[in-house]
Design a protein around this motif. Structure first.
Motif, PDB file in Angstrom:
ATOM      1  N   TRP A  50      33.964  30.451  55.529  1.00 53.17           N
ATOM      2  CA  TRP A  50      33.573  31.145  56.763  1.00 53.17           C
ATOM      3  C   TRP A  50      34.737  32.077  57.069  1.00 53.17           C
ATOM      4  N   LYS A  51      34.684  33.285  56.565  1.00 50.83           N
ATOM      5  CA  LYS A  51      35.817  34.217  56.613  1.00 50.83           C
ATOM      6  C   LYS A  51      36.074  34.805  57.992  1.00 50.83           C
ATOM      7  N   ASN A 107      31.593  27.007  55.389  1.00 56.02           N
ATOM      8  CA  ASN A 107      30.349  27.320  56.075  1.00 56.02           C
ATOM      9  C   ASN A 107      29.456  26.076  56.054  1.00 56.02           C
ATOM     10  N   THR A 157      30.821  27.527  51.146  1.00 58.52           N
ATOM     11  CA  THR A 157      31.369  28.869  50.974  1.00 58.52           C
ATOM     12  C   THR A 157      32.296  29.116  52.159  1.00 58.52           C
ATOM     13  N   ASN A 191      30.660  36.235  57.157  1.00 60.92           N
ATOM     14  CA  ASN A 191      31.296  37.322  56.417  1.00 60.92           C
ATOM     15  C   ASN A 191      30.703  38.650  56.868  1.00 60.92           C
ATOM     16  N   ARG A 192      31.299  39.723  56.433  1.00 61.16           N
ATOM     17  CA  ARG A 192      30.897  41.053  56.908  1.00 61.16           C
ATOM     18  C   ARG A 192      29.479  41.423  56.503  1.00 61.16           C
TER      19      ARG A 192
END
Length: 160
Positions: free
Chosen positions: A42-43, A32, A40, A51-52
């Motif tokens: 970036w899913k 990210n 972190t 993220n969700r």
């Protein structure tokens, strides 16, 4: 039955398609670039939020801002994908068709940003995010997704 069908569609949209990440080289390694979230994962590559949790908070904040301005949100759609996700979708989810493109306009191809500059589906280390121009690149004339317009608020700021 209709409620069950709508629920299944919504769950599919909200949770995305993890198999897409395996069709994009190094997608699970993208960091990210946004302030307060640096390094972190970036899913949700291709989506507007990393993220969700931030996805749901961001959508709620956008809706609340419209309500606060006295606007109706009835029937209004809220974009789920970032410019990279839109390009991937437009290419019928074919990596080879967007690898050499520069989705965010930062001067680097999607392949270069994802550690696959030769577009051979190589394992590598991403050097950027294909849907967000970082601070140095946000000033570039072709940047279509500068950080200040696409990043979620930093964790230190309250998100409704």
């Amino acid at each position: 039955m209709l409620k069950l069908t709508v629920l299944c569609i919504c769950v599919g949209i909200i949770y995305g398609y993890p198999s897409f990440l395996s069709n994009i080289p190094n997608a699970n390694k993208v960091k990210n670039p946004c302030p307060g979230y640096e390094n972190t994962p970036w899913k949700l590559l291709g989506h507007r939020f990393p993220n969700r949790v931030l996805f749901h908070r961001g959508q709620a904040a956008e809706k609340q801002a419209l309500i606060d301005q006295g606007e109706s949100i009835a029937g209004r759609s809220f974009p789920l994908l970032n410019v990279f996700g839109e390009a991937y979708k437009s290419a019928n989810f074919q990596w080879a068709l967007i690898c050499n493109l520069d989705s965010d306009g930062d001067g680097l191809s999607n392949g270069a940003e994802l550690g696959d500059p030769n577009c051979v589906f190589a394992s590598g280390t991403p050097i950027g995010h294909p849907g967000i121009c970082d601070n140095k690149q946000s000033a570039m004339p072709n940047c279509v997704s500068p950080m200040n317009e696409v990043c979620p608020p930093p964790p230190s700021q309250s998100i409704p």
